[in-house]
Design a protein around this motif. Structure first.
Motif, short mmCIF file in Angstrom:
data_model
loop_
_atom_site.label_atom_id
_atom_site.label_comp_id
_atom_site.label_asym_id
_atom_site.label_seq_id
_atom_site.Cartn_x
_atom_site.Cartn_y
_atom_site.Cartn_z
N THR A 137 -71.11 -30.69 60.17
CA THR A 137 -71.22 -32.15 60.34
C THR A 137 -69.94 -32.52 60.96
OG1 THR A 137 -70.46 -32.38 58.27
CG2 THR A 137 -72.79 -32.43 58.59
N GLY A 138 -69.91 -33.57 61.98
CA GLY A 138 -69.01 -33.96 62.38
C GLY A 138 -69.13 -35.46 63.34
N ILE A 139 -68.10 -35.61 64.11
CA ILE A 139 -68.01 -36.91 64.91
C ILE A 139 -67.98 -36.51 66.35
CG2 ILE A 139 -67.07 -39.15 65.35
CD1 ILE A 139 -66.56 -39.21 62.21
N ALA A 140 -68.58 -36.99 67.18
CA ALA A 140 -68.30 -37.04 68.73
C ALA A 140 -68.60 -38.41 69.23
CB ALA A 140 -69.20 -36.03 69.35
N GLY A 141 -67.30 -38.92 69.81
CA GLY A 141 -67.22 -40.19 70.27
C GLY A 141 -67.52 -41.28 68.97
N ASN A 142 -68.38 -41.89 69.01
CA ASN A 142 -68.71 -42.87 68.02
C ASN A 142 -69.96 -42.61 66.99
OD1 ASN A 142 -66.32 -44.40 68.54
ND2 ASN A 142 -67.62 -45.67 69.83
N GLU A 143 -70.37 -41.14 67.28
CA GLU A 143 -71.57 -40.80 66.76
C GLU A 143 -71.26 -39.38 65.88
OE1 GLU A 143 -74.87 -42.14 67.63
OE2 GLU A 143 -73.58 -43.39 68.60
N LYS A 144 -72.13 -39.84 64.76
CA LYS A 144 -72.29 -38.67 63.66
C LYS A 144 -72.96 -37.26 64.39
CE LYS A 144 -70.49 -41.14 59.63
NZ LYS A 144 -70.62 -41.54 58.35
N TYR A 145 -72.93 -36.41 63.91
CA TYR A 145 -73.73 -35.16 64.17
C TYR A 145 -73.88 -34.43 63.03
CZ TYR A 145 -69.90 -32.32 65.74
OH TYR A 145 -68.31 -31.66 65.46
N THR A 146 -74.99 -33.61 63.17
CA THR A 146 -75.24 -32.30 62.16
C THR A 146 -75.83 -31.27 63.12
OG1 THR A 146 -75.78 -33.89 60.46
CG2 THR A 146 -76.46 -31.44 60.31
N VAL B 63 -61.27 -30.69 70.49
CA VAL B 63 -60.73 -31.80 71.55
C VAL B 63 -61.49 -31.38 72.77
CG1 VAL B 63 -58.38 -32.13 70.47
CG2 VAL B 63 -58.78 -30.45 72.36
N VAL B 64 -61.86 -32.27 73.71
CA VAL B 64 -62.41 -32.49 75.09
C VAL B 64 -61.54 -32.84 76.31
CG1 VAL B 64 -64.62 -31.71 74.14
CG2 VAL B 64 -64.02 -34.01 74.85
N GLY B 65 -60.30 -33.35 75.81
CA GLY B 65 -59.48 -33.70 76.94
C GLY B 65 -59.41 -35.15 77.13
N ASP B 66 -60.15 -35.93 76.39
CA ASP B 66 -60.33 -37.42 76.31
C ASP B 66 -59.20 -38.16 75.36
OD1 ASP B 66 -60.85 -37.18 73.40
OD2 ASP B 66 -63.09 -38.12 73.96
N GLY B 67 -58.29 -37.50 75.03
CA GLY B 67 -57.15 -37.88 74.31
C GLY B 67 -57.39 -38.23 72.86
N LYS B 68 -58.43 -37.83 72.31
CA LYS B 68 -58.96 -37.81 70.92
C LYS B 68 -59.03 -36.57 70.12
CE LYS B 68 -61.13 -42.33 71.79
NZ LYS B 68 -62.59 -42.86 71.69
N ILE B 69 -58.88 -36.54 68.84
CA ILE B 69 -59.07 -35.35 68.05
C ILE B 69 -60.29 -35.50 67.31
CG2 ILE B 69 -58.30 -33.85 66.26
CD1 ILE B 69 -55.42 -34.28 67.57
N TYR B 70 -61.21 -34.92 67.08
CA TYR B 70 -62.57 -35.01 66.46
C TYR B 70 -62.68 -34.09 65.44
CZ TYR B 70 -63.78 -37.69 70.53
OH TYR B 70 -63.82 -38.79 71.52
N PRO B 71 -63.21 -34.41 64.12
CA PRO B 71 -63.45 -33.70 62.96
C PRO B 71 -64.68 -32.94 63.00
CG PRO B 71 -63.82 -35.89 62.25
CD PRO B 71 -63.61 -35.95 63.62
N GLU B 72 -64.92 -31.76 62.36
CA GLU B 72 -65.86 -31.12 62.28
C GLU B 72 -65.89 -30.12 60.92
OE1 GLU B 72 -68.55 -29.17 65.32
OE2 GLU B 72 -67.88 -27.43 64.45
N LYS B 73 -66.75 -30.08 59.97
CA LYS B 73 -66.77 -29.27 58.90
C LYS B 73 -68.13 -28.82 58.91
CE LYS B 73 -66.15 -29.20 53.78
NZ LYS B 73 -65.71 -29.82 52.78
#
Length: 124
Positions: A36-45, A105-115
């Protein structure tokens, strides 16, 4: 385009060199996981499968991403590509108690979490 492909490799090498001092070997992580994590403003599984050959780790997410990683102690560093969008990135997982706690990271300046937890666990 060549620069975009080079960035994940450079980051992967940098992470590996930084973590080379930690030689603690945690349990085998080859398994199926539920992430589970966040990409942009969306949660995903997404499901995740991890295999390895020698010191190379191969990751396949259910969303169409594939990755190649290296493990140093309790850290797994992975470069990945989304096969549909061709976006490349890097994810760094800390391995603890059978789970993978990731930052990507994907180079957009943000760090996203995933567990990621084992697919057969109560948390999945």
């Amino acid at each position: 385009m060549k620069m975009m492909l080079l960035v994940p490799f450079v980051l992967l090498v940098a992470f590996g060199q930084t973590l080379a001092k930690d030689q603690t070997k945690p349990p085998d992580i080859r398994s199926a996981y539920q992430c589970t994590g966040i990409a942009g403003n969306e949660k995903y599984t997404l499901p995740l499968a991890i295999e390895h050959k020698g010191d190379n780790y191969f990751l396949m997410w259910g969303g169409g991403q594939i990755g190649l990683g290296v493990r140093v102690g309790n850290v797994l560093s992975v470069s990945f590509v989304d096969r549909a969008t061709r976006i490349v990135g890097v994810i760094l997982y800390t391995i603890a108690n059978g789970t993978l706690d990731g930052k990507w990271v994907v180079g957009d300046g943000k760090i996203y979490p995933e567990k990621c937890v084992p697919a057969n666990s109560k948390e999945a």
